[in-house]
Design a protein around this motif. Structure first.
Motif, PDB file in Angstrom:
ATOM      1  N   PHE A 240       0.786  -1.102  -0.243  1.00  0.00           N
ATOM      2  CA  PHE A 240       0.180  -0.378  -0.387  1.00  0.00           C
ATOM      3  C   PHE A 240       1.051   1.378  -0.239  1.00  0.00           C
ATOM      4  CE2 PHE A 240       1.181   1.372   4.572  1.00  0.00           C
ATOM      5  CZ  PHE A 240       0.789  -0.504   5.065  1.00  0.00           C
ATOM      6  N   ARG A 241       1.843   1.026   0.662  1.00  0.00           N
ATOM      7  CA  ARG A 241       2.809   2.117   0.630  1.00  0.00           C
ATOM      8  C   ARG A 241       3.570   3.070  -0.295  1.00  0.00           C
ATOM      9  NH1 ARG A 241       4.391   0.045   5.232  1.00  0.00           N
ATOM     10  NH2 ARG A 241       4.546   1.071   6.797  1.00  0.00           N
TER      11      ARG A 241
ATOM     12  N   LEU B  71      -2.891   7.021  -5.402  1.00  0.00           N
ATOM     13  CA  LEU B  71      -4.452   6.693  -4.308  1.00  0.00           C
ATOM     14  C   LEU B  71      -4.258   7.652  -3.543  1.00  0.00           C
ATOM     15  CD1 LEU B  71      -6.409   5.094  -5.042  1.00  0.00           C
ATOM     16  CD2 LEU B  71      -5.489   3.047  -3.862  1.00  0.00           C
ATOM     17  N   TRP B  72      -3.585   7.430  -2.041  1.00  0.00           N
ATOM     18  CA  TRP B  72      -3.701   8.219  -1.131  1.00  0.00           C
ATOM     19  C   TRP B  72      -3.929   9.361  -0.714  1.00  0.00           C
ATOM     20  CZ3 TRP B  72      -5.626   3.976   0.302  1.00  0.00           C
ATOM     21  CH2 TRP B  72      -5.069   2.972   0.051  1.00  0.00           C
ATOM     22  N   LYS B  73      -4.194  10.515  -0.373  1.00  0.00           N
ATOM     23  CA  LYS B  73      -4.304  12.034  -0.545  1.00  0.00           C
ATOM     24  C   LYS B  73      -3.482  12.235   0.738  1.00  0.00           C
ATOM     25  CE  LYS B  73      -8.724  12.585  -2.169  1.00  0.00           C
ATOM     26  NZ  LYS B  73      -9.639  11.571  -2.247  1.00  0.00           N
ATOM     27  N   VAL B  74      -4.019  11.676   1.780  1.00  0.00           N
ATOM     28  CA  VAL B  74      -2.127  11.835   2.511  1.00  0.00           C
ATOM     29  C   VAL B  74      -1.606  10.470   3.179  1.00  0.00           C
ATOM     30  CG1 VAL B  74      -3.508  13.588   4.300  1.00  0.00           C
ATOM     31  CG2 VAL B  74      -4.770  11.456   4.549  1.00  0.00           C
ATOM     32  N   GLY B  75       0.031  10.651   3.842  1.00  0.00           N
ATOM     33  CA  GLY B  75       0.777   9.382   3.814  1.00  0.00           C
ATOM     34  C   GLY B  75       0.042   7.890   4.701  1.00  0.00           C
ATOM     35  N   PRO B  76      -0.178   7.251   4.004  1.00  0.00           N
ATOM     36  CA  PRO B  76      -0.681   6.121   4.564  1.00  0.00           C
ATOM     37  C   PRO B  76      -0.680   5.755   6.564  1.00  0.00           C
ATOM     38  CG  PRO B  76       0.353   5.398   2.930  1.00  0.00           C
ATOM     39  CD  PRO B  76       0.858   6.313   2.992  1.00  0.00           C
ATOM     40  N   GLU B  77       0.704   6.034   7.030  1.00  0.00           N
ATOM     41  CA  GLU B  77       1.053   6.124   8.595  1.00  0.00           C
ATOM     42  C   GLU B  77       0.355   6.852   9.239  1.00  0.00           C
ATOM     43  OE1 GLU B  77       3.258   5.804   5.573  1.00  0.00           O
ATOM     44  OE2 GLU B  77       4.522   4.247   5.852  1.00  0.00           O
ATOM     45  N   SER B  78       0.303   7.885   8.941  1.00  0.00           N
ATOM     46  CA  SER B  78      -0.783   8.739   9.166  1.00  0.00           C
ATOM     47  C   SER B  78      -2.372   8.507   9.244  1.00  0.00           C
ATOM     48  CB  SER B  78      -0.613  10.728   8.658  1.00  0.00           C
ATOM     49  OG  SER B  78      -1.280  10.063   7.363  1.00  0.00           O
ATOM     50  N   LEU B  79      -2.909   7.786   8.228  1.00  0.00           N
ATOM     51  CA  LEU B  79      -4.443   6.939   8.171  1.00  0.00           C
ATOM     52  C   LEU B  79      -4.624   5.480   9.493  1.00  0.00           C
ATOM     53  CD1 LEU B  79      -5.021   6.555   4.270  1.00  0.00           C
ATOM     54  CD2 LEU B  79      -5.442   8.254   6.049  1.00  0.00           C
TER      55      LEU B  79
ATOM     56  N   GLN C 204     -10.458  -0.833   3.677  1.00  0.00           N
ATOM     57  CA  GLN C 204     -11.375  -1.640   3.109  1.00  0.00           C
ATOM     58  C   GLN C 204     -10.328  -1.687   1.278  1.00  0.00           C
ATOM     59  OE1 GLN C 204     -14.598   1.240   2.748  1.00  0.00           O
ATOM     60  NE2 GLN C 204     -15.898   0.740   3.084  1.00  0.00           N
ATOM     61  N   TRP C 205      -9.731  -0.939   0.855  1.00  0.00           N
ATOM     62  CA  TRP C 205      -8.537  -1.094   0.050  1.00  0.00           C
ATOM     63  C   TRP C 205      -7.913  -2.370   0.357  1.00  0.00           C
ATOM     64  CZ3 TRP C 205      -3.494  -1.108  -1.562  1.00  0.00           C
ATOM     65  CH2 TRP C 205      -3.497  -1.081  -2.069  1.00  0.00           C
ATOM     66  N   ARG C 206      -7.000  -1.860   1.255  1.00  0.00           N
ATOM     67  CA  ARG C 206      -6.553  -2.846   2.733  1.00  0.00           C
ATOM     68  C   ARG C 206      -7.243  -4.376   2.195  1.00  0.00           C
ATOM     69  NH1 ARG C 206      -2.418  -1.585   6.443  1.00  0.00           N
ATOM     70  NH2 ARG C 206      -1.805  -3.820   5.950  1.00  0.00           N
ATOM     71  N   ILE C 207      -8.048  -4.327   2.946  1.00  0.00           N
ATOM     72  CA  ILE C 207      -8.725  -6.202   3.177  1.00  0.00           C
ATOM     73  C   ILE C 207      -9.376  -6.832   1.894  1.00  0.00           C
ATOM     74  CG2 ILE C 207     -11.320  -7.019   4.276  1.00  0.00           C
ATOM     75  CD1 ILE C 207     -10.953  -4.421   6.998  1.00  0.00           C
ATOM     76  N   ALA C 208      -9.942  -5.986   0.916  1.00  0.00           N
ATOM     77  CA  ALA C 208     -10.393  -6.108  -0.465  1.00  0.00           C
ATOM     78  C   ALA C 208      -8.769  -7.073  -1.317  1.00  0.00           C
ATOM     79  CB  ALA C 208     -10.515  -5.238  -1.173  1.00  0.00           C
ATOM     80  N   LYS C 209      -7.641  -5.869  -1.024  1.00  0.00           N
ATOM     81  CA  LYS C 209      -6.498  -6.517  -1.699  1.00  0.00           C
ATOM     82  C   LYS C 209      -6.607  -8.083  -0.801  1.00  0.00           C
ATOM     83  CE  LYS C 209      -6.472  -3.226  -4.960  1.00  0.00           C
ATOM     84  NZ  LYS C 209      -7.539  -3.747  -5.012  1.00  0.00           N
TER      85      LYS C 209
ATOM     86  N   GLU D 230     -13.750   2.410  -5.183  1.00  0.00           N
ATOM     87  CA  GLU D 230     -12.661   2.524  -5.805  1.00  0.00           C
ATOM     88  C   GLU D 230     -12.805   3.423  -6.647  1.00  0.00           C
ATOM     89  OE1 GLU D 230      -8.946   0.201  -6.411  1.00  0.00           O
ATOM     90  OE2 GLU D 230     -10.712  -1.517  -4.584  1.00  0.00           O
ATOM     91  N   GLU D 231     -13.244   4.015  -7.408  1.00  0.00           N
ATOM     92  CA  GLU D 231     -13.618   4.740  -8.732  1.00  0.00           C
ATOM     93  C   GLU D 231     -13.886   6.387  -8.129  1.00  0.00           C
ATOM     94  OE1 GLU D 231     -11.933   4.892 -11.101  1.00  0.00           O
ATOM     95  OE2 GLU D 231     -12.992   7.005 -11.992  1.00  0.00           O
TER      96      GLU D 231
END
Ligand SMILES: [Zn+2]
Length: 266
Positions: A43-44, A49-57, A75-80, A153-154
């Motif tokens: 995901f990194r 895709l991410w509007k902010v950094g994954p670490e802060s999410l 949801q994105w990570r779980i779906a993948k 996702e879209e």
């Protein structure tokens, strides 16, 4: 015998298999490299895709203050995650577990060991296979968190995404959260205590796919070394514990574990 195993060497594999078969207390420690061969997208690296950094999410603050971003991220990570399958390495390890006493300690939250039917898995950072309610602590399969329409996702890419009822507990309406350790949270006490206990008692310790740089990965194998354990490290890159290891293999985890398994069962 494939090319990678030729390079590792038959004698080395034979020596490892002998020690593995004679181990009284085998502990396997797995990191991110264990799952790389499953093709799980990092995901990194999902750039743009991410509007902010994954670490802060991955924080409780994000859940409270930016719930749309937080829920979409998970949801994105779980779906993948549910899109990929355990790889050859997970399968070989689960098969080797049938040969006797083996505990698996993992830093991964993907649940791929369990999906390969491994047992005795200690999850240091929790699991993305489940979600739980912040209010009543009810636990659900994480697939329940996924939106029930196909364009989510879209929608996120277009800036139109809002989290929905799937993020609320069906029993009490509370917010759901992934069952993983978020930034700023402690490791689960029970998992940590188990990991320390098993590592201390190990006489054969196997590290798979971890660079052993970040805590607690750099701590647990040392407990085993203090107990006089033999250490096997299989990782693509060198690690700080290589000089203390009995065997170091910089090769594919799946190929090496399969070779060990084949020899063990032959
Ligand atoms: Zn609830």
């Amino acid at each position: 015998m494939n090319k990678e195993i030729m390079e590792v060497g038959r004698d080395k594999i034979a020596a490892i298999v002998k020690a593995w078969a004679n181990a009284k207390k085998l502990v396997v420690f797995t990191g991110a490299g264990m799952s790389t061969e499953s093709g799980l997208p990092d995901f990194r690296s999902a750039r743009g895709l991410w509007k902010v950094g994954p670490e802060s999410l991955a924080t409780m603050a994000a859940l409270r203050q930016q719930p749309d971003e937080f829920y979409f991220f998970y949801q994105w990570r779980i779906a993948k995650l549910w899109d990929v399958a355990p790889n050859q390495g997970h399968q070989a390890l689960a098969a080797l577990q049938q040969k006797g006493n083996m505990v698996i300690i993992t830093q991964n939250v993907d649940g791929l060991h369990q999906r390969a039917n491994a047992e005795n898995v200690v999850e240091l950072h929790g699991s993305l296979r489940t979600i739980r309610c912040l209010n009543c602590y009810a636990v659900y399969d994480s697939r329940e968190l996924l939106p029930q329409y196909s364009t989510w996702e879209e929608d996120y890419r277009q800036g139109n995404y809002c989290y929905g009822d799937e993020c609320l507990c069906s029993q009490c309406g509370g917010l759901l959260r992934p069952d993983v350790v978020l930034f700023g949270e402690n490791l689960p006490d029970k998992a940590w205590e188990e990991a320390v206990k098993h590592s201390r008692n190990a006489d054969f310790y196997v590290v798979l796919g971890s660079s052993l740089v970040v805590s607690p990965a750099n701590y647990l194998p040392q407990l085993a070394l203090q107990n006089g354990a033999k250490l096997l490290i299989i990782n693509q890159e060198p690690t700080p514990l290589d000089s203390s290891a009995t065997w170091v293999i910089n090769s594919s985890i799946g190929s090496v574990l399969s070779a060990i398994k084949d020899k063990m069962f032959s």
